[in-house]
Design a protein around this motif. Structure first.
Motif, PDB file in Angstrom:
ATOM      1  N   VAL A   1     -10.142  15.277   1.141  1.00 16.50           N
ATOM      2  CA  VAL A   1     -11.549  14.871   1.246  1.00 16.50           C
ATOM      3  C   VAL A   1     -11.636  13.353   1.364  1.00 16.50           C
ATOM      4  O   VAL A   1     -12.392  12.814   2.180  1.00 16.50           O
ATOM      5  N   SER A   2     -10.846  12.630   0.569  1.00 11.88           N
ATOM      6  CA  SER A   2     -10.819  11.162   0.654  1.00 11.88           C
ATOM      7  C   SER A   2     -10.356  10.707   2.033  1.00 11.88           C
ATOM      8  O   SER A   2     -10.877   9.726   2.581  1.00 11.88           O
ATOM      9  N   LEU A   3      -9.390  11.422   2.582  1.00 11.91           N
ATOM     10  CA  LEU A   3      -8.897  11.095   3.920  1.00 11.91           C
ATOM     11  C   LEU A   3     -10.013  11.227   4.954  1.00 11.91           C
ATOM     12  O   LEU A   3     -10.213  10.339   5.789  1.00 11.91           O
ATOM     13  N   VAL A   4     -10.747  12.326   4.892  1.00 10.66           N
ATOM     14  CA  VAL A   4     -11.824  12.568   5.860  1.00 10.66           C
ATOM     15  C   VAL A   4     -12.891  11.482   5.769  1.00 10.66           C
ATOM     16  O   VAL A   4     -13.356  10.960   6.790  1.00 10.66           O
ATOM     17  N   THR A   5     -13.275  11.123   4.564  1.00  8.68           N
ATOM     18  CA  THR A   5     -14.348  10.148   4.400  1.00  8.68           C
ATOM     19  C   THR A   5     -13.905   8.730   4.741  1.00  8.68           C
ATOM     20  O   THR A   5     -14.752   7.861   4.974  1.00  8.68           O
ATOM     21  N   SER A   6     -12.601   8.494   4.796  1.00 10.32           N
ATOM     22  CA  SER A   6     -12.122   7.132   5.042  1.00 10.32           C
ATOM     23  C   SER A   6     -11.773   6.851   6.500  1.00 10.32           C
ATOM     24  O   SER A   6     -11.522   5.705   6.864  1.00 10.32           O
ATOM     25  N   ARG A   7     -11.762   7.868   7.356  1.00  4.10           N
ATOM     26  CA  ARG A   7     -11.322   7.672   8.740  1.00  4.10           C
ATOM     27  C   ARG A   7     -12.405   8.102   9.725  1.00  4.10           C
ATOM     28  O   ARG A   7     -12.670   9.298   9.894  1.00  4.10           O
ATOM     29  N   ASP A   8     -12.996   7.142  10.399  1.00  6.19           N
ATOM     30  CA  ASP A   8     -14.052   7.435  11.363  1.00  6.19           C
ATOM     31  C   ASP A   8     -13.534   8.309  12.508  1.00  6.19           C
ATOM     32  O   ASP A   8     -14.215   9.237  12.954  1.00  6.19           O
ATOM     33  N   GLY A   9     -12.350   7.986  13.017  1.00  3.67           N
ATOM     34  CA  GLY A   9     -11.792   8.737  14.142  1.00  3.67           C
ATOM     35  C   GLY A   9     -11.549  10.187  13.786  1.00  3.67           C
ATOM     36  O   GLY A   9     -11.765  11.089  14.610  1.00  3.67           O
ATOM     37  N   LEU A  10     -11.108  10.417  12.573  1.00  2.00           N
ATOM     38  CA  LEU A  10     -10.859  11.789  12.126  1.00  2.00           C
ATOM     39  C   LEU A  10     -12.167  12.553  12.006  1.00  2.00           C
ATOM     40  O   LEU A  10     -12.267  13.711  12.440  1.00  2.00           O
ATOM     41  N   ARG A  11     -13.191  11.919  11.438  1.00  2.00           N
ATOM     42  CA  ARG A  11     -14.487  12.591  11.307  1.00  2.00           C
ATOM     43  C   ARG A  11     -15.054  12.943  12.675  1.00  2.00           C
ATOM     44  O   ARG A  11     -15.620  14.019  12.876  1.00  2.00           O
ATOM     45  N   ALA A  12     -14.890  12.024  13.621  1.00  2.00           N
ATOM     46  CA  ALA A  12     -15.383  12.280  14.980  1.00  2.00           C
ATOM     47  C   ALA A  12     -14.640  13.461  15.600  1.00  2.00           C
ATOM     48  O   ALA A  12     -15.246  14.310  16.268  1.00  2.00           O
ATOM     49  N   ARG A  13     -13.340  13.533  15.386  1.00  2.00           N
ATOM     50  CA  ARG A  13     -12.542  14.644  15.920  1.00  2.00           C
ATOM     51  C   ARG A  13     -12.949  15.971  15.281  1.00  2.00           C
ATOM     52  O   ARG A  13     -13.064  16.988  15.953  1.00  2.00           O
ATOM     53  N   LEU A  14     -13.195  15.946  13.997  1.00  2.00           N
ATOM     54  CA  LEU A  14     -13.560  17.173  13.284  1.00  2.00           C
ATOM     55  C   LEU A  14     -14.948  17.668  13.654  1.00  2.00           C
ATOM     56  O   LEU A  14     -15.230  18.863  13.542  1.00  2.00           O
ATOM     57  N   ARG A  15     -15.821  16.755  14.103  1.00  2.00           N
ATOM     58  CA  ARG A  15     -17.187  17.148  14.425  1.00  2.00           C
ATOM     59  C   ARG A  15     -17.246  18.174  15.543  1.00  2.00           C
ATOM     60  O   ARG A  15     -18.192  18.944  15.645  1.00  2.00           O
ATOM     61  N   ASP A  16     -16.234  18.191  16.403  1.00  2.00           N
ATOM     62  CA  ASP A  16     -16.210  19.179  17.485  1.00  2.00           C
ATOM     63  C   ASP A  16     -16.157  20.596  16.923  1.00  2.00           C
ATOM     64  O   ASP A  16     -16.794  21.511  17.444  1.00  2.00           O
ATOM     65  N   ALA A  17     -15.363  20.769  15.861  1.00  2.00           N
ATOM     66  CA  ALA A  17     -15.222  22.092  15.259  1.00  2.00           C
ATOM     67  C   ALA A  17     -16.133  22.282  14.061  1.00  2.00           C
ATOM     68  O   ALA A  17     -16.520  23.403  13.737  1.00  2.00           O
ATOM     69  N   ARG A  18     -16.482  21.174  13.383  1.00  2.00           N
ATOM     70  CA  ARG A  18     -17.289  21.239  12.171  1.00  2.00           C
ATOM     71  C   ARG A  18     -18.436  20.250  12.293  1.00  2.00           C
ATOM     72  O   ARG A  18     -18.355  19.138  11.792  1.00  2.00           O
ATOM     73  N   PRO A  19     -19.511  20.634  13.005  1.00  2.00           N
ATOM     74  CA  PRO A  19     -20.577  19.672  13.304  1.00  2.00           C
ATOM     75  C   PRO A  19     -21.356  19.175  12.097  1.00  2.00           C
ATOM     76  O   PRO A  19     -22.011  18.139  12.174  1.00  2.00           O
TER      77      PRO A  19
END
Length: 204
Positions: free
Chosen positions: A104-122
């Motif tokens: 969870v900390s990883l997701v909240t700390s990386r903009d690029g990762l959040r953007a990538r995940l938004r495709d599958a988890r909007p």
């Protein structure tokens, strides 16, 4: 490990290595070099299996989501057995084990990762959103059995439980909270939603 030596279950080994780095050194230390060095393989191995490092991290997060979904099924199956507080406490202790909190900390700390995940988890934060859905599904099963009030607001109770539990577990460097501490939070949140199922009092 020399280049060219076959590795069984490459993806699984890379995920395991990433989780070890994440737990030991935190999100800022998680690089492709750190992962491959931890896994004992050449750096090119990761890029042969994933388009780029953000793609690898997205798959790592979704790999953890799959585990949440497995635990969600077990939680739903526990409906009608034991106490609701005990079932939820056990589930939260499992859901928020150290790797999940670090992810969870990883997701909240990386903009690029959040953007990538938004495709599958909007919507929402992966793992936390999935955990809330698991709790809501369990409470719905208990409601169907009459152990939770028909008018209970499950869409509020579930994220409240997840948010409160995440606050307890959020510091990955601290000693994890004891089961009694988690149970105290659970009891406070669900106190107004629980009820005895029809016929339970007369069956005593």
């Amino acid at each position: 490990m020399p280049t060219g030596v076959a590795i069984r279950d490459v993806r699984g080994q890379l995920f395991d290595a990433a989780e070890r780095v994440l737990l030991r050194d935190g999100p800022s230390a998680l690089t492709s070099r750190a992962v491959t060095e931890e896994a004992g393989c050449a750096k090119g191995v990761l890029h042969r299996h994933f388009a780029d490092f953000d793609a690898f991290l997205a798959e790592l997060v979704l790999h953890r989501v799959d585990r949440v979904e497995e635990r969600a099924a077990a939680l739903r199956a526990s409906a009608g057995t034991g106490s609701i507080a005990d079932n939820l406490t056990r589930a939260l202790l499992e859901l928020f084990e150290s790797v999940a909190v670090a992810v969870v900390s990883l997701v909240t700390s990386r903009d690029g990762l959040r953007a990538r995940l938004r495709d599958a988890r909007p919507a929402g934060v992966p793992l936390l959103t999935d955990a809330a859905a698991a709790i809501a599904a369990y409470l719905a099963a208990e409601r169907d059995l009459g152990r939770v009030r028909a008018d209970a607001d499950l869409d509020t109770l579930a994220p409240t439980l997840i948010g409160a539990a995440h606050m307890l577990f959020a510091d990955r460097q601290a000693v994890p909270p004891a089961a009694d501490d988690v149970r105290k939070v659970v009891t406070a949140v669900v106190a107004g939603a629980e009820q005895e199922p029809p016929g339970a009092r007369g069956a005593r």
